[in-house]
Design an enzyme around this catalytic site. Structure first.
Site, mmCIF file in Angstrom:
data_model
loop_
_atom_site.group_PDB
_atom_site.id
_atom_site.type_symbol
_atom_site.label_atom_id
_atom_site.label_comp_id
_atom_site.label_asym_id
_atom_site.label_seq_id
_atom_site.Cartn_x
_atom_site.Cartn_y
_atom_site.Cartn_z
ATOM 1 N NE ARG A 14 -1.503 2.573 2.699
ATOM 2 C CZ ARG A 14 -1.140 3.751 3.193
ATOM 3 N NH1 ARG A 14 -1.109 4.816 2.407
ATOM 4 N NH2 ARG A 14 -0.766 3.889 4.451
ATOM 5 C CG ASP A 15 3.196 4.335 2.989
ATOM 6 O OD1 ASP A 15 3.148 5.186 2.099
ATOM 7 O OD2 ASP A 15 3.544 4.589 4.151
ATOM 8 C CG ASN B 133 7.309 3.652 4.018
ATOM 9 O OD1 ASN B 133 7.243 4.362 3.029
ATOM 10 N ND2 ASN B 133 6.239 3.375 4.739
ATOM 11 C CG HIS C 263 3.907 4.701 9.078
ATOM 12 N ND1 HIS C 263 3.387 3.712 8.281
ATOM 13 C CD2 HIS C 263 4.376 5.650 8.230
ATOM 14 C CE1 HIS C 263 3.538 4.048 7.005
ATOM 15 N NE2 HIS C 263 4.129 5.230 6.955
ATOM 16 C CG HIS D 101 7.952 7.737 5.624
ATOM 17 N ND1 HIS D 101 7.583 7.749 4.298
ATOM 18 C CD2 HIS D 101 6.864 7.291 6.304
ATOM 19 C CE1 HIS D 101 6.326 7.327 4.177
ATOM 20 N NE2 HIS D 101 5.876 7.045 5.388
ATOM 21 C CB CYS E 157 3.521 10.601 1.603
ATOM 22 S SG CYS E 157 1.874 11.307 1.523
#
Length: 311
Positions: free
Chosen positions: A15-16, A248, A206, A208, A239
């Site tokens: 996803r990310d 990430n 979470h 990065h 993002c």
């Protein structure tokens, strides 16, 4: 002897990791990567996003991906949902609902076209859709450590968003360094502040690696007792609404570090590296993960003979 402490990793590459990729991966490729990640022992995988395909075309096949994913005991999938319609689709697919609000109005508006206050109201609607189903809400407080548009965020706003996630029953609420603004000191201060107010809450991170501090920030989290993290295979990600975004925290690099520090992940690093190679082949470029390039620190190599030249 004391047993190693367990660290749980939620894998977000599908996803990310993929949302910023210009090339659309075929459904079968996404499912193959999910299978490789599951084979490595990951038990939490964020597999897609139930968003409008005009916003993020990579997830136009969300239902098809969810229908084809391998299902096994102990493995939970999640999908990002921005609103009630996305929540309805995720519940129908039988997955957890990953939902979040940014502490920055400007960033939240770019991400989901709502102010932070509107986003908080929308999360309430998502919770109502999920109520009484097998799908859990997993909360995220985005831009918890700063915003590239607004700068420092109000700690009181972060606390309010975190409180809402607790009220909605999120089993773990992730503080997201969405655009790589955090440093180890900020990680420590923020977690300690929230712990004082919610000592029993399960806080996740979470992170990065935008400015090269991903693993340093993870270590700061470990030092203050965080045992839930999100990361992305190969360091994929970034993002799409953040300027100059990069990936990430890399899952295999993080797992390698945790193993060296005697934390338990129940993840097979060799199989995880196989998954990283697969991800690299699928996106067609070298990924930023370091262990995939350099190998495990435990590996030994034959010393190459050098000719001595005198004079």
């Amino acid at each position: 002897m004391t047993a190693p402490e367990r660290v749980t990793i939620s894998e977000v590459s599908l996803r990310d990791g993929l949302q910023i990729e210009a090339a659309i991966l075929p459904t079968g490729a996404k499912v193959a990567l999910a299978g490789a990640l599951a084979d490595a022992g990951l038990t939490c995988i964020e597999a897609t996003g139930f968003v409008h395909p005009k916003v993020i075309p990579q997830f136009a096949d969300a239902e098809a991906v969810m229908a084809a994913l391998p299902r096994r005991p102990g493995l939970r999938y999640a999908a990002f949902v921005p609103n009630e319609r996305g929540a309805e689709r995720a519940v129908a697919a039988g997955v957890d609902l990953k939902c979040g609000v940014a502490a920055s109005d400007r960033f939240n508006a770019l991400n989901v076209r709502m102010t932070t206050e509107q986003g908080m109201q929308s999360i309430g609607g998502i919770a109502r859709v999920a109520a009484g189903t097998g799908s859990r809400i997993v909360g995220v407080v985005a831009t918890a450590f700063g915003c590239p548009y607004e700068g420092a965020v109000d700690p009181n706003r972060v606390d309010r968003l975190f409180a809402q996630m607790q009220e909605l029953g999120s089993p773990v609420t992730y503080l997201a360094d969405t655009t790589g603004m955090a440093d180890p000191g900020a990680i420590r201060r923020t977690v300690e502040r929230l712990r004082r107010r919610w000592p029993e809450a399960r806080i996740g991170l979470h992170l990065h690696n935008t400015r090269g501090l991903g693993l340093a920030n993870a270590l700061a989290g470990l030092d203050v007792g965080i045992r839930d993290f999100e990361s992305s295979i190969g360091g994929l990600g970034g993002c799409p609404f953040a300027p100059l975004a990069v990936g990430n925290v890399c899952t295999e690099d993080f797992v390698h570090m945790l193993g060296a520090m005697n934390f338990e992940t129940r993840i097979n690093l060799d199989r995880l590296l196989d998954a990283a190679r697969l991800a690299q082949n699928l996106v067609g470029r070298t990924l930023p993960g370091m262990v995939l390039k350099a190998g495990k620190a435990s590996e030994r190599h034959e010393a190459a003979e050098r000719e001595s030249k005198l004079g």
